[in-house]
Design a protein around this motif. Structure first.
Motif, PDB file in Angstrom:
ATOM      1  N   UNK A   1       0.837  -1.189   0.000  1.00  0.00           N
ATOM      2  CA  UNK A   1       0.000   0.000   0.000  1.00  0.00           C
ATOM      3  C   UNK A   1       0.877   1.246   0.000  1.00  0.00           C
ATOM      4  N   UNK A   2       0.211   2.402  -0.003  1.00  0.00           N
ATOM      5  CA  UNK A   2       0.920   3.677   0.056  1.00  0.00           C
ATOM      6  C   UNK A   2       1.847   3.679   1.259  1.00  0.00           C
ATOM      7  N   UNK A   3       2.900   4.481   1.190  1.00  0.00           N
ATOM      8  CA  UNK A   3       3.891   4.565   2.264  1.00  0.00           C
ATOM      9  C   UNK A   3       4.664   3.265   2.444  1.00  0.00           C
ATOM     10  N   UNK A   4       4.636   2.367   1.457  1.00  0.00           N
ATOM     11  CA  UNK A   4       5.384   1.111   1.511  1.00  0.00           C
ATOM     12  C   UNK A   4       4.973   0.225   2.685  1.00  0.00           C
TER      13      UNK A   4
ATOM     14  N   UNK B   1       2.921   7.794   7.742  1.00  0.00           N
ATOM     15  CA  UNK B   1       2.053   8.752   8.405  1.00  0.00           C
ATOM     16  C   UNK B   1       0.669   8.765   7.756  1.00  0.00           C
ATOM     17  N   UNK B   2      -0.361   8.966   8.574  1.00  0.00           N
ATOM     18  CA  UNK B   2      -1.745   9.075   8.110  1.00  0.00           C
ATOM     19  C   UNK B   2      -2.164   7.853   7.298  1.00  0.00           C
ATOM     20  N   UNK B   3      -1.769   6.680   7.761  1.00  0.00           N
ATOM     21  CA  UNK B   3      -2.059   5.441   7.041  1.00  0.00           C
ATOM     22  C   UNK B   3      -3.498   5.006   7.272  1.00  0.00           C
ATOM     23  N   UNK B   4      -4.137   4.533   6.214  1.00  0.00           N
ATOM     24  CA  UNK B   4      -5.531   4.091   6.266  1.00  0.00           C
ATOM     25  C   UNK B   4      -5.637   2.729   5.599  1.00  0.00           C
TER      26      UNK B   4
ATOM     27  N   UNK C   1      -8.171   4.197  10.398  1.00  0.00           N
ATOM     28  CA  UNK C   1      -7.320   5.355  10.120  1.00  0.00           C
ATOM     29  C   UNK C   1      -6.349   5.490  11.295  1.00  0.00           C
ATOM     30  N   UNK C   2      -5.083   5.253  11.038  1.00  0.00           N
ATOM     31  CA  UNK C   2      -4.074   5.270  12.100  1.00  0.00           C
ATOM     32  C   UNK C   2      -3.829   6.699  12.552  1.00  0.00           C
TER      33      UNK C   2
END
Length: 154
Positions: A19-22, A73-76, A134-135
Motif C-alpha cells: 500500500x501507500x507509504x510502503x 504517516x496518516x495510514x488508512x 485510520x491510524x
C-alpha cells in the motif's frame, strides 16, 4: 452452493499487497469452528475456509508491516465486505464503517440507513459495506501490527 463458495473464495482468499507509504498488507480469512473434546471441554478453532455455508463465522486478519525506512504517516486501511458476508464486529478496535458503499464513514452507532420510503433507521452490523482503520499515529519504520474483524456468511 458451489457457485456461492467460489464467489466467496474470490472475495476473501488471502493475499498480499503493498500500500501507500510502503506498508505491506497480508490478508487472511479463517472459519471459526467450535470443537468439543472427550472431556466435554469446548475450544474455538480457526480453520482454512475450504467449504463455508450460510451461518459460518469468519475471522478476517489483516497483518501490516511498514517496509520503508520512514514512518508511514496518516495510514488508512479500507476493507470492503465481501457481498456474501455480513459484518459482525471488529473486536475491541473501533473502525470507521460505511453502509453506503464507501461514500460516507463513521462509527457504526452513529450511522443511519435510508429506507426506500425516505425514512432513516439506525445502521446494524449487517448493513456495513466497508470497514476502515485510520491510524492516528505514524507506523514506525519496520513497525508491524494486526487488525481483525468478524463476519457471518449470508
Amino acid at each position: 452452493m458451489r457457485l456461492f463458495f467460489l464467489a466467496l473464495a474470490a472475495a476473501i482468499l488471502p493475499g498480499q499487497a503493498l500500500a501507500a507509504n510502503q506498508v505491506a498488507l497480508d490478508n487472511n480469512v479463517f472459519v471459526e469452528r467450535v470443537s468439543t473434546d472427550a472431556a466435554g471441554k469446548q475450544r474455538v478453532l480457526l480453520e482454512e475456509p475450504k467449504v463455508v455455508v450460510p451461518g459460518d463465522k469468519l475471522v478476517f486478519v489483516l497483518n501490516y508491516r511498514n517496509a520503508s525506512a520512514q514512518p508511514a504517516d496518516k495510514f488508512v486501511i479500507t476493507n470492503p465486505m465481501p457481498a456474501a458476508v455480513s459484518f459482525a464486529d471488529a473486536g475491541d478496535t473501533r473502525p470507521f464503517v460505511s453502509v453506503d458503499g464507501g461514500k460516507t464513514w463513521g462509527l457504526l452507532p452513529e450511522m443511519t440507513v435510508r429506507m426506500s420510503d425516505g425514512s432513516a433507521r439506525a445502521a446494524q452490523p449487517g448493513d456495513v459495506t466497508h470497514v476502515r482503520w485510520a491510524f492516528q499515529k505514524p507506523i514506525p519504520a519496520g513497525g508491524t501490527g494486526k487488525l481483525m474483524f468478524r463476519g457471518i456468511v449470508k
